[in-house]
Design a protein around this motif. Structure first.
Motif, mmCIF file in Angstrom:
data_model
loop_
_atom_site.group_PDB
_atom_site.id
_atom_site.type_symbol
_atom_site.label_atom_id
_atom_site.label_comp_id
_atom_site.label_asym_id
_atom_site.label_seq_id
_atom_site.Cartn_x
_atom_site.Cartn_y
_atom_site.Cartn_z
ATOM 1 N N VAL A 51 3.541 35.469 -19.775
ATOM 2 C CA VAL A 51 2.260 35.471 -20.476
ATOM 3 C C VAL A 51 2.523 35.907 -21.913
ATOM 4 O O VAL A 51 3.134 36.949 -22.150
ATOM 5 C CB VAL A 51 1.257 36.432 -19.802
ATOM 6 N N GLU A 52 2.071 35.094 -22.846
ATOM 7 C CA GLU A 52 2.266 35.407 -24.265
ATOM 8 C C GLU A 52 0.915 35.426 -24.959
ATOM 9 O O GLU A 52 0.182 34.438 -24.948
ATOM 10 C CB GLU A 52 3.172 34.366 -24.917
ATOM 11 N N PHE A 53 0.593 36.577 -25.560
ATOM 12 C CA PHE A 53 -0.629 36.721 -26.348
ATOM 13 C C PHE A 53 -0.246 36.674 -27.812
ATOM 14 O O PHE A 53 0.569 37.470 -28.269
ATOM 15 C CB PHE A 53 -1.330 38.056 -26.053
ATOM 16 N N ASN A 54 -0.844 35.752 -28.551
ATOM 17 C CA ASN A 54 -0.626 35.635 -29.986
ATOM 18 C C ASN A 54 -1.979 35.865 -30.649
ATOM 19 O O ASN A 54 -2.840 34.985 -30.632
ATOM 20 C CB ASN A 54 -0.065 34.256 -30.327
ATOM 21 N N VAL A 55 -2.175 37.050 -31.209
ATOM 22 C CA VAL A 55 -3.465 37.447 -31.771
ATOM 23 C C VAL A 55 -3.334 37.505 -33.284
ATOM 24 O O VAL A 55 -2.472 38.211 -33.818
ATOM 25 C CB VAL A 55 -3.907 38.822 -31.211
ATOM 26 N N GLN A 56 -4.188 36.757 -33.981
ATOM 27 C CA GLN A 56 -4.202 36.753 -35.441
ATOM 28 C C GLN A 56 -5.243 37.764 -35.927
ATOM 29 O O GLN A 56 -6.421 37.621 -35.639
ATOM 30 C CB GLN A 56 -4.561 35.359 -35.977
ATOM 31 N N VAL A 57 -4.777 38.795 -36.644
ATOM 32 C CA VAL A 57 -5.660 39.833 -37.163
ATOM 33 C C VAL A 57 -5.685 39.708 -38.676
ATOM 34 O O VAL A 57 -4.637 39.582 -39.315
ATOM 35 C CB VAL A 57 -5.165 41.242 -36.748
ATOM 36 N N ALA A 58 -6.874 39.741 -39.259
ATOM 37 C CA ALA A 58 -6.999 39.658 -40.707
ATOM 38 C C ALA A 58 -6.324 40.855 -41.352
ATOM 39 O O ALA A 58 -6.393 41.975 -40.844
ATOM 40 C CB ALA A 58 -8.475 39.601 -41.107
ATOM 41 N N ASN A 59 -5.651 40.644 -42.449
ATOM 42 C CA ASN A 59 -4.936 41.654 -43.234
ATOM 43 C C ASN A 59 -3.769 42.277 -42.474
ATOM 44 O O ASN A 59 -3.200 43.254 -42.940
ATOM 45 C CB ASN A 59 -5.876 42.762 -43.715
ATOM 46 N N LYS A 60 -3.416 41.759 -41.331
ATOM 47 C CA LYS A 60 -2.279 42.291 -40.563
ATOM 48 C C LYS A 60 -1.288 41.193 -40.254
ATOM 49 O O LYS A 60 -0.103 41.391 -40.308
ATOM 50 C CB LYS A 60 -2.771 42.943 -39.264
ATOM 51 N N ALA A 62 0.073 38.221 -37.453
ATOM 52 C CA ALA A 62 0.089 37.900 -36.028
ATOM 53 C C ALA A 62 0.686 39.050 -35.232
ATOM 54 O O ALA A 62 1.673 39.652 -35.622
ATOM 55 C CB ALA A 62 0.893 36.642 -35.784
ATOM 56 N N VAL A 63 0.063 39.334 -34.106
ATOM 57 C CA VAL A 63 0.593 40.284 -33.134
ATOM 58 C C VAL A 63 0.947 39.456 -31.909
ATOM 59 O O VAL A 63 0.080 38.849 -31.294
ATOM 60 C CB VAL A 63 -0.444 41.365 -32.776
ATOM 61 N N VAL A 64 2.233 39.416 -31.580
ATOM 62 C CA VAL A 64 2.703 38.596 -30.471
ATOM 63 C C VAL A 64 3.266 39.503 -29.394
ATOM 64 O O VAL A 64 4.167 40.292 -29.650
ATOM 65 C CB VAL A 64 3.779 37.592 -30.940
ATOM 66 N N ILE A 65 2.713 39.391 -28.197
ATOM 67 C CA ILE A 65 3.157 40.177 -27.042
ATOM 68 C C ILE A 65 3.539 39.200 -25.944
ATOM 69 O O ILE A 65 2.742 38.333 -25.579
ATOM 70 C CB ILE A 65 2.039 41.123 -26.550
ATOM 71 N N THR A 66 4.747 39.351 -25.403
ATOM 72 C CA THR A 66 5.225 38.507 -24.318
ATOM 73 C C THR A 66 5.585 39.378 -23.133
ATOM 74 O O THR A 66 6.261 40.396 -23.299
ATOM 75 C CB THR A 66 6.455 37.701 -24.769
ATOM 76 N N GLN A 67 5.131 38.973 -21.949
ATOM 77 C CA GLN A 67 5.406 39.753 -20.745
ATOM 78 C C GLN A 67 5.738 38.813 -19.597
ATOM 79 O O GLN A 67 5.090 37.785 -19.430
ATOM 80 C CB GLN A 67 4.187 40.607 -20.380
ATOM 81 N N ASP A 81 -1.804 46.146 -21.869
ATOM 82 C CA ASP A 81 -1.484 47.519 -22.265
ATOM 83 C C ASP A 81 -0.675 47.547 -23.564
ATOM 84 O O ASP A 81 -0.948 48.357 -24.458
ATOM 85 C CB ASP A 81 -0.712 48.231 -21.153
ATOM 86 N N ARG A 82 0.303 46.679 -23.660
ATOM 87 C CA ARG A 82 1.132 46.642 -24.866
ATOM 88 C C ARG A 82 0.330 46.175 -26.079
ATOM 89 O O ARG A 82 0.482 46.701 -27.182
ATOM 90 C CB ARG A 82 2.334 45.737 -24.629
ATOM 91 N N LEU A 83 -0.528 45.191 -25.880
ATOM 92 C CA LEU A 83 -1.364 44.674 -26.966
ATOM 93 C C LEU A 83 -2.336 45.741 -27.442
ATOM 94 O O LEU A 83 -2.533 45.934 -28.651
ATOM 95 C CB LEU A 83 -2.104 43.428 -26.497
#
Length: 166
Positions: A51-60, A62-67, A81-83
């Motif tokens: 499972v890979e979460f790719n979250v785009q946050v403004a002014n930050k 991409a936050v990419v978490i793979t589990q 939890d990691r995200l």
């Protein structure tokens, strides 16, 4: 916020989608400006889910978490939890930074400030022992002097009552 769910080598079921949407709802509590979320669910030949979460946050960015895990729901929970940990740290950084900016500045009335000129005695260089003996006779917090090698030195009183040398 745009949410896209992609399944590689697997059909994403309604139960999987609801688990992913619950993760997305849980990360909304940090009040960050999340632009989009892309979730990729993959199943390899060993029946292991990734499972890979790719979250785009403004002014930050991409936050990419793979589990990875044998169970999809466990992998999703660990990724959540990691995200949350990453987003919570970023949120705390923003909040603590804002608090520091909102502290009112101390207003100093410049009419009461005055500068007192003090003449520095241009004395001959003295040894450290002589400087310590002279410093012990005063009640000053520190004393600046030139040692025998013509280096500028500072003797100061420590909080424990001892004398320090710099």
């Amino acid at each position: 916020m745009n949410v896209s769910i992609v399944g590689r080598h697997i059909d994403v079921t309604d139960g999987m989608k609801s688990a992913i949407y619950s993760v997305i709802e849980d990360i909304q509590k940090y009040n960050l400006d999340i632009i989009s979320s892309k979730v990729i669910v993959e199943q390899n030949k060993k029946s292991e889910f990734k499972v890979e979460f790719n979250v785009q946050v403004a002014n930050k960015g991409a936050v990419v978490i793979t589990q990875k895990d044998k169970d999809f729901y466990k992998a999703c929970d660990f990724a959540k939890d990691r995200l949350e940990k990453v987003l919570r740290r970023y949120h705390d950084k923003l909040v603590s930074h804002r608090v520091k900016q909102e502290i009112p500045a101390v207003v100093v009335d410049e009419s009461e400030d005055e500068i007192v000129e003090v003449d520095l005695a241009a004395e001959k260089p003295m040894s450290i022992d002589e400087a310590v003996a002279e410093f012990k006779q005063t009640q000053e917090a520190f004393m600046v002097f030139k040692d025998t090698d013509n280096n500028t030195r500072v003797i100061y009183r420590r909080k424990d009552g001892k004398i320090g040398l710099y």
